[in-house]
Design an enzyme around this catalytic site. Structure first.
Site, PDB file in Angstrom:
ATOM      1  N   GLY A 190       0.780  -1.242   0.063  1.00 16.66           N
ATOM      2  CA  GLY A 190      -0.225   0.082  -0.016  1.00 16.66           C
ATOM      3  C   GLY A 190       0.828   1.324  -0.053  1.00 16.66           C
ATOM      4  O   GLY A 190       0.419   2.282  -0.628  1.00 16.66           O
ATOM      5  N   ARG A 227       7.315   1.980   1.223  1.00 17.87           N
ATOM      6  CA  ARG A 227       7.704   0.530   1.499  1.00 17.87           C
ATOM      7  C   ARG A 227       8.020  -0.041   0.121  1.00 17.87           C
ATOM      8  O   ARG A 227       8.818  -1.018   0.174  1.00 17.87           O
ATOM      9  CB  ARG A 227       6.498  -0.234   1.957  1.00 17.87           C
ATOM     10  CG  ARG A 227       6.766  -1.475   2.619  1.00 17.87           C
ATOM     11  CD  ARG A 227       5.855  -2.341   3.592  1.00 17.87           C
ATOM     12  NE  ARG A 227       5.517  -1.703   4.617  1.00 17.87           N
ATOM     13  CZ  ARG A 227       4.486  -1.615   5.178  1.00 17.87           C
ATOM     14  NH1 ARG A 227       3.420  -2.403   4.609  1.00 17.87           N
ATOM     15  NH2 ARG A 227       4.271  -1.027   6.291  1.00 17.87           N
ATOM     16  N   ARG A 256       2.087  11.312  -8.893  1.00  8.82           N
ATOM     17  CA  ARG A 256       1.516  11.456  -7.497  1.00  8.82           C
ATOM     18  C   ARG A 256       2.365  10.884  -6.357  1.00  8.82           C
ATOM     19  O   ARG A 256       1.531  10.507  -5.336  1.00  8.82           O
ATOM     20  CB  ARG A 256       0.183  10.755  -7.402  1.00  8.82           C
ATOM     21  CG  ARG A 256      -0.811  11.706  -8.273  1.00  8.82           C
ATOM     22  CD  ARG A 256      -2.206  11.011  -8.511  1.00  8.82           C
ATOM     23  NE  ARG A 256      -2.799  11.510  -9.280  1.00  8.82           N
ATOM     24  CZ  ARG A 256      -4.196  12.395  -8.946  1.00  8.82           C
ATOM     25  NH1 ARG A 256      -4.287  12.326  -7.661  1.00  8.82           N
ATOM     26  NH2 ARG A 256      -4.827  12.999  -9.664  1.00  8.82           N
ATOM     27  N   ARG A 284       0.084  -8.554  -3.434  1.00  9.71           N
ATOM     28  CA  ARG A 284      -0.204  -7.713  -2.464  1.00  9.71           C
ATOM     29  C   ARG A 284       0.521  -8.056  -1.051  1.00  9.71           C
ATOM     30  O   ARG A 284       0.513  -9.214  -0.684  1.00  9.71           O
ATOM     31  CB  ARG A 284      -1.693  -7.355  -1.928  1.00  9.71           C
ATOM     32  CG  ARG A 284      -1.931  -6.430  -0.807  1.00  9.71           C
ATOM     33  CD  ARG A 284      -3.333  -6.116  -0.682  1.00  9.71           C
ATOM     34  NE  ARG A 284      -3.360  -5.843   0.712  1.00  9.71           N
ATOM     35  CZ  ARG A 284      -2.946  -4.599   1.520  1.00  9.71           C
ATOM     36  NH1 ARG A 284      -1.866  -3.825   1.070  1.00  9.71           N
ATOM     37  NH2 ARG A 284      -3.010  -4.440   2.716  1.00  9.71           N
ATOM     38  N   SER A 327      -0.128  -4.931   5.517  1.00 13.64           N
ATOM     39  CA  SER A 327      -0.340  -5.301   6.938  1.00 13.64           C
ATOM     40  C   SER A 327      -1.925  -5.330   7.126  1.00 13.64           C
ATOM     41  O   SER A 327      -2.727  -5.051   6.373  1.00 13.64           O
ATOM     42  CB  SER A 327       0.066  -4.235   7.903  1.00 13.64           C
ATOM     43  OG  SER A 327      -0.667  -2.946   7.465  1.00 13.64           O
ATOM     44  N   SER A 355      -0.136  -6.522  11.898  1.00 14.89           N
ATOM     45  CA  SER A 355       0.556  -5.564  12.652  1.00 14.89           C
ATOM     46  C   SER A 355      -0.337  -5.217  13.704  1.00 14.89           C
ATOM     47  O   SER A 355       0.231  -4.250  14.508  1.00 14.89           O
ATOM     48  CB  SER A 355       0.580  -4.320  11.551  1.00 14.89           C
ATOM     49  OG  SER A 355      -0.526  -3.876  11.198  1.00 14.89           O
ATOM     50  N   ASP A 356      -1.326  -5.308  13.894  1.00 12.91           N
ATOM     51  CA  ASP A 356      -2.290  -4.810  15.102  1.00 12.91           C
ATOM     52  C   ASP A 356      -3.446  -6.002  15.354  1.00 12.91           C
ATOM     53  O   ASP A 356      -3.564  -6.741  14.409  1.00 12.91           O
ATOM     54  CB  ASP A 356      -2.902  -3.488  14.926  1.00 12.91           C
ATOM     55  CG  ASP A 356      -3.612  -3.340  13.734  1.00 12.91           C
ATOM     56  OD1 ASP A 356      -2.978  -2.648  12.468  1.00 12.91           O
ATOM     57  OD2 ASP A 356      -4.715  -3.719  13.568  1.00 12.91           O
ATOM     58  N   ARG A 409       7.930  -4.182  12.999  1.00 10.10           N
ATOM     59  CA  ARG A 409       7.222  -4.199  11.589  1.00 10.10           C
ATOM     60  C   ARG A 409       8.414  -4.569  10.538  1.00 10.10           C
ATOM     61  O   ARG A 409       8.174  -5.278   9.710  1.00 10.10           O
ATOM     62  CB  ARG A 409       6.791  -2.858  11.294  1.00 10.10           C
ATOM     63  CG  ARG A 409       5.455  -2.696  11.719  1.00 10.10           C
ATOM     64  CD  ARG A 409       5.019  -1.079  11.470  1.00 10.10           C
ATOM     65  NE  ARG A 409       3.867  -0.932  12.277  1.00 10.10           N
ATOM     66  CZ  ARG A 409       2.452  -0.588  11.642  1.00 10.10           C
ATOM     67  NH1 ARG A 409       2.268  -0.681  10.315  1.00 10.10           N
ATOM     68  NH2 ARG A 409       1.379  -0.603  12.458  1.00 10.10           N
TER      69      ARG A 409
HETATM   70  N1  HPA Z   1      -8.205  -2.123   9.683  1.00 12.89           N
HETATM   71  C1  HPA Z   1      -8.036  -2.048   8.429  1.00 12.89           C
HETATM   72  N2  HPA Z   1      -6.940  -2.218   7.862  1.00 12.89           N
HETATM   73  C2  HPA Z   1      -5.820  -2.452   8.579  1.00 12.89           C
HETATM   74  C3  HPA Z   1      -5.883  -2.676   9.935  1.00 12.89           C
HETATM   75  C4  HPA Z   1      -6.981  -2.480  10.494  1.00 12.89           C
HETATM   76  O1  HPA Z   1      -7.178  -2.493  11.765  1.00 12.89           O
HETATM   77  N3  HPA Z   1      -4.668  -2.957  10.316  1.00 12.89           N
HETATM   78  C5  HPA Z   1      -3.885  -3.238   9.202  1.00 12.89           C
HETATM   79  N4  HPA Z   1      -4.398  -2.725   8.081  1.00 12.89           N
END
Ligand code: HPA
Length: 234
Positions: free
Chosen positions: A20, A24, A43, A87, A90, A203-204, A217
């Protein structure tokens, strides 16, 4: 050149990794590829082409969300002849057995809508990964001893989500993780005869509220990129 990609014809490889984040894309190209050259800066959505073990590879940022991804995937496939799009990104874990740093190989991607909803109309289409890419990625994750999960993910239109009831239904139906791009990538690949896969790092976590530090990360993202590149050329 296309509207959003400044590369010359032939400057983009048939295999494209799509993070994305354009920065990166730069990091991936500089860290994993040889003979790298920048092929796009329109862009600020940076794109690079180089080689990996002798294979030509491009890395093109997709931006965040399916409308942005759709622009780049359309132009890569239809104007530059890309045939394999992976793709790398995260995601947020949604199941108790999914941990931070785990790799998710998205077999399917559910959504509420995608940019393709306008043409699919009443059809609840089931976007799915290319099986050959998925199988090769799963084998590489096992070979690297990287904890990984193969299954369904959710491609959301919002990062700041206000539908806890919808998340509950997805958790209940085994959805592993949430991100914002794969469903449209899979749908476009199917429409135009390309192969696609999303390889994601957790990542979360939506249930625990944990998230990776930026140092963590980087190290865990390296496994994801090895997996993506190996699968693309398996
Ligand atoms: N929500 C949407 N997209 C994401 C998230 C999330 O919590 N974490 C990483 N990409």
């Amino acid at each position: 050149m296309t509207v959003h990609i400044g590369a010359k014809p032939g400057d983009i490889a048939e295999t494209v990794l799509m993070p994305g984040d354009p920065l990166r894309a730069k990091w991936v190209a500089e860290t994993f590829l040889s003979d790298v050259r920048q092929v796009n800066d329109v862009r600020g959505m940076l794109g690079f082409t180089g080689t990996w073990h002798g294979h030509a590879v491009s890395v093109q940022g997709s931006g965040m969300g399916m409308p942005s991804l759709s622009i780049y995937a359309n132009e890569l496939i239809r104007e530059y002849g890309a045939t394999t799009l992976v793709r790398i990104g995260s995601c947020g874990g949604m199941q108790p057995h999914v941990a931070l740093r785990d790799v998710i190989l998205a077999m399917t991607a559910s959504s509420v809508t995608t940019p393709s909803s306008t043409i699919l109309r009443e059809l609840t289409y089931a976007p799915c990964a290319d099986f050959g890419l998925l199988r090769a990625a799963a084998a590489k994750a096992d070979a690297l001893d990287v904890p990984s999960h193969v299954g369904g993910i959710y491609s959301s239109d919002t990062f700041y989500d206000d539908r806890p009831d919808l998340n509950d239904q997805m958790v209940r139906h085994g959805v592993l993780a949430v991100e914002m791009e794969a469903a449209e990538l899979y749908t476009l690949a199917a429409r135009y005869g390309a192969r696609a896969l999303a390889v994601l790092t957790v990542s979360d976590h939506l249930q625990t509220g944990e998230s990776l530090s930026s140092a963590d990360r980087e190290s865990s993202f390296s496994d994801m990129i090895e997996i993506a590149l190996t699968a693309a050329f398996a």
